[in-house]
Structure formats: structure tokens, C-alpha cells
Design a protein around this motif. Structure first.
Motif, short mmCIF file in Angstrom:
data_model
loop_
_atom_site.label_atom_id
_atom_site.label_comp_id
_atom_site.label_asym_id
_atom_site.label_seq_id
_atom_site.Cartn_x
_atom_site.Cartn_y
_atom_site.Cartn_z
N GLY A 8 -75.01 62.79 48.97
CA GLY A 8 -75.60 64.30 49.02
C GLY A 8 -77.06 64.46 48.51
N SER A 17 -84.28 72.24 51.76
CA SER A 17 -82.56 72.99 51.21
C SER A 17 -82.24 70.50 51.03
CB SER A 17 -81.89 73.29 52.44
OG SER A 17 -83.07 74.59 52.66
N ARG A 19 -77.65 69.86 50.18
CA ARG A 19 -76.59 70.01 50.28
C ARG A 19 -75.71 68.67 49.70
NH1 ARG A 19 -70.74 71.47 53.57
NH2 ARG A 19 -70.87 69.86 53.75
N SER A 21 -71.99 66.95 47.54
CA SER A 21 -71.05 67.22 47.63
C SER A 21 -70.37 66.30 46.36
CB SER A 21 -69.98 67.06 48.79
OG SER A 21 -71.32 67.25 50.15
N PHE A 67 -79.65 78.71 44.68
CA PHE A 67 -78.61 77.44 44.91
C PHE A 67 -77.31 78.43 45.68
CE2 PHE A 67 -80.35 73.91 43.13
CZ PHE A 67 -82.19 73.87 43.29
N THR A 68 -76.09 78.01 46.12
CA THR A 68 -74.96 78.20 46.37
C THR A 68 -73.77 77.55 45.51
OG1 THR A 68 -76.21 79.97 47.76
CG2 THR A 68 -73.67 79.71 47.41
N TYR A 79 -69.37 72.35 45.90
CA TYR A 79 -71.07 71.66 47.02
C TYR A 79 -71.57 72.89 45.95
CZ TYR A 79 -67.60 70.59 51.29
OH TYR A 79 -66.70 70.16 51.83
N GLN A 81 -75.48 73.88 47.68
CA GLN A 81 -76.16 74.08 48.35
C GLN A 81 -77.74 74.67 47.41
OE1 GLN A 81 -76.15 73.47 52.42
NE2 GLN A 81 -78.15 74.17 52.21
N SER A 83 -81.51 75.53 48.36
CA SER A 83 -82.38 76.02 48.85
C SER A 83 -83.67 76.13 48.74
CB SER A 83 -82.23 77.17 49.89
OG SER A 83 -80.62 76.63 50.87
#
Length: 117
Positions: A8, A17, A19, A21, A67-68, A79, A81, A83
Motif C-alpha cells: 500500500g 491519503s 492505506r 496493509s 492516522f488510524t 491496516y 489509514q 490522511s
């Protein structure tokens, strides 16, 4: 032996953004902790975000709110994520896992994230 494979990464403009993995070779629920670290050129590897088996998360101050971290237990995948990316987020991002049954740390091979200004 736990194998971790990241994907990713890539090149993105500031404000964009991505993501990431991380696919684990066994159940992600076997991991006491899983997460992401990053290493920029000439710098040490630093924590980005971690997620424990029971769902506690920890983020570095530099990524909080942007970030998440999450996981899909059925897919054995963690993951990240990302942004509102900034040029200073540019680094190689490494997946990390510590199994509940072992004190050993496992790392993926890393994936490059480059944020252009």
C-alpha cells in the motif's frame, strides 16, 4: 515464525491519503500487539501506531488525529489509514507484531511512503 507482508505504500501529494496493509501468516488474534513503525533516512525507527489484542490503541503524537490503525481478524490483516499526509511523513513503514505466546518481535520488510510538497 510469523511472516508479515506490507503493501500500500507509494507516492502521494501533501494532504493526500494512503492505506497500508500488513498481512500476517497466522491469526492476528495470536498477537499481543501489532502495529506500525517508520524510519526516515538517517533517523531511528519510531513508533507510529499500535493495536493490542484487546483493542487498545497507541499513536505517536505526530500522527494523532490523522492516522488510524485497525485490523480485520478474518483476513489476518492490520491496516494503517493515513490522511492529511505531510512531507515529514515520508519514511519506510514497517509492520510489527509480538505474539502472545512469544517474547520475540517480528517485522515486515517495509514499504516506502513518499509525500511530496
Amino acid at each position: 515464525q510469523v511472516h508479515l507482508v506490507e503493501s500500500g505504500g507509494g507516492l502521494v501529494q501533501a494532504g493526500g491519503s494512503l492505506r497500508l496493509s500488513c498481512l500476517a501468516s497466522e491469526s492476528i488474534l495470536n498477537m499481543h500487539t501489532a502495529g506500525w513503525y517508520r524510519q526516515a533516512p538517517g533517523k531511528q525507527r519510531d513508533l507510529v501506531a499500535t493495536l493490542t489484542k484487546v483493542g487498545f490503541t497507541n499513536y505517536s503524537d505526530s500522527v494523532k488525529g490523522r492516522f488510524t490503525i485497525s485490523r480485520d481478524n478474518a483476513k489476518n490483516t492490520v491496516y494503517l489509514q493515513m490522511s492529511s499526509l505531510k512531507p515529514e511523513d515520508t519514511a519506510v513503514y514497517y509492520c510489527y507484531a509480538k505474539p502472545s505466546y512469544s517474547g520475540r518481535d517480528y517485522w515486515g520488510q517495509g514499504t516506502q511512503v513518499t509525500v511530496s510538497s
